[in-house]
Design an enzyme around this catalytic site. Structure first.
Site, mmCIF file in Angstrom:
data_model
loop_
_atom_site.group_PDB
_atom_site.id
_atom_site.type_symbol
_atom_site.label_atom_id
_atom_site.label_comp_id
_atom_site.label_asym_id
_atom_site.label_seq_id
_atom_site.Cartn_x
_atom_site.Cartn_y
_atom_site.Cartn_z
ATOM 1 N N ASP A 1 71.930 57.833 36.694
ATOM 2 C CA ASP A 1 71.518 59.208 36.401
ATOM 3 C C ASP A 1 71.793 60.060 37.652
ATOM 4 O O ASP A 1 72.010 59.519 38.742
ATOM 5 C CB ASP A 1 70.028 59.189 36.046
ATOM 6 C CG ASP A 1 69.477 60.571 35.777
ATOM 7 O OD1 ASP A 1 70.147 61.354 35.083
ATOM 8 O OD2 ASP A 1 68.369 60.869 36.265
ATOM 9 N N ASP B 1 70.382 63.930 38.454
ATOM 10 C CA ASP B 1 69.293 64.750 39.005
ATOM 11 C C ASP B 1 68.043 63.891 39.204
ATOM 12 O O ASP B 1 67.610 63.197 38.288
ATOM 13 C CB ASP B 1 69.000 65.922 38.054
ATOM 14 C CG ASP B 1 68.349 67.096 38.765
ATOM 15 O OD1 ASP B 1 68.253 67.067 40.003
ATOM 16 O OD2 ASP B 1 67.932 68.036 38.068
HETATM 17 MG MG LIG Z 1 67.226 62.589 36.221
#
Ligand SMILES: [Mg+2]
Length: 353
Positions: free
Chosen positions: A20, A22
């Site tokens: 992932d 952010d």
């Molecule tokens: Mg995230």
């Protein structure tokens, strides 16, 4: 959470990582401290990394440039977007060159084109005689979309065309707070056309399956890393991947105990993938992890941590809480007890090592 402690780095058990962005690699414009170096070291070990993003508005080259500028290894082909997963879903069912209404930004347009389909911009689509024979709708977030674009999509969808949405995140975090995300715009059309789209982004498996294709690794040897329980960890579980939940993002231990998820690993940050994992073990009514021992007493945690690393306390505490959750303990007790772990982490002088 029942993983055995090894002397090997955690990452040694895997050939590929679905990472992932952010809250894991960056927060806003800044790198999560230590994350770029950790990714360099992971790749140097021969482990493949792809970055999986629900953000359908940006094109992969733009995302890869941002990651690379922070010092982590990334090219456009290392970015797997929900727009690409949506375009792949449509391309599997439609003939090559089929026209698809691109209800979204440039990321949606480019993904359709790369999948061999012909994107038709909502703003230019004029229904009626002589119009493009649109075969499906791909809906993703687009800042430039207008009311008229949704009118056109509603008209097409009312006739029963296939409808795929990139992701259903209801909100989009902005510096000032929460703004409507693609999920909110999906609901707008659902209210009108009375049916729902196929959604391909996290926590739904298609984005993970596309990531596995890109990595060329099998699910059993692939680790998903993320900060959000409801998207990253639920999605990994739905796809049959092991998961590492990082504490550098938004969710906290109380969010985990309120969910039905059990990540395979709880780590502070990506750097922890390069060290052996100390797993919690059951210990006479409590749980032990490294130098920490934690026991759940009704609605509070009794913590003995001596010289324990805070993450060891979090792992032992979460093991106690998740075991009670899975036995049906009252959720308000668990949330109250988990607040101890939230505070411990928030008081920690540095969330990353
Ligand atoms: Mg995230």
């Amino acid at each position: 959470m029942d993983t055995e402690t090894s002397t090997q780095p955690l990452i040694a058990g895997y050939d590929g990582v679905v990472c992932d962005l952010d809250g894991v690699v960056y927060r806003g414009p800044d790198a999560v401290p230590g994350a770029p170096k950790a990714l360099q070291d992971i790749v140097a070990r021969g482990v493949r990394v792809v970055y999986a993003t629900n953000n359908a508005s940006r094109v992969p080259t733009e995302v890869a440039t941002q990651i690379a500028d922070l010092g982590a290894p990334a090219t456009a082909s290392d970015v797997v977007s929900s727009a690409q997963a949506g375009a792949a879903r449509l391309a599997a069912d439609l003939p090559p060159g089929a026209a698809v209404l691109a209800l979204g930004g440039e990321g949606v347009v480019e993904a359709l084109r790369d999948a061999g389909l012909v994107p038709v911009a909502a703003a230019r689509h004029q229904p009626g005689p002589g119009a493009d024979e649109v075969a499906a709708v791909l809906q993703g977030f687009g800042k430039e979309l207008r009311v008229r674009d949704f009118e056109r999509a509603a008209r097409l969808l009312s006739s029963g065309l296939p409808w795929v949405a990139t992701n259903d995140d209801a909100t989009l975090p902005l510096p000032w707070g929460q703004s409507p995300g693609n999920g909110a715009y999906i609901e707008l059309l659902v209210a009108v056309v009375g049916r729902r789209p196929d959604v391909v982004g996290k926590p739904h498996p298609p984005l993970y399956r596309l990531a596995l294709d890109r990595l060329g690794t099998v699910a059993a040897r692939t680790l998903a890393v993320g900060d959000r329980i409801g998207t990253d960890i639920v999605g990994a579980e739905a796809t049959g991947l092991d998961s590492a939940w990082v504490l550098t993002g938004v969710d906290r231990p109380s969010d985990l105990v309120a969910s039905e998820s059990s990540p395979t690993y709880v780590v502070v940050s990506l750097a922890d993938l390069l060290t052996p994992y100390a797993a919690p073990v059951a210990d006479a009514g409590g749980w032990r992890c490294g130098a920490a021992r934690v026991e759940l007493d009704a609605d509070h945690l009794v913590v003995e941590h001596g010289s324990a690393d805070p993450v060891e306390v979090v792992r032992a505490g979460l093991a106690a809480l998740l075991a009670s959750r899975d036995e049906g303990a009252p959720s308000e007790h668990l949330r109250r007890a988990a607040a101890t772990l939230d505070r411990l982490f928030d008081d920690s002088p540095t969330p990353t090592r």
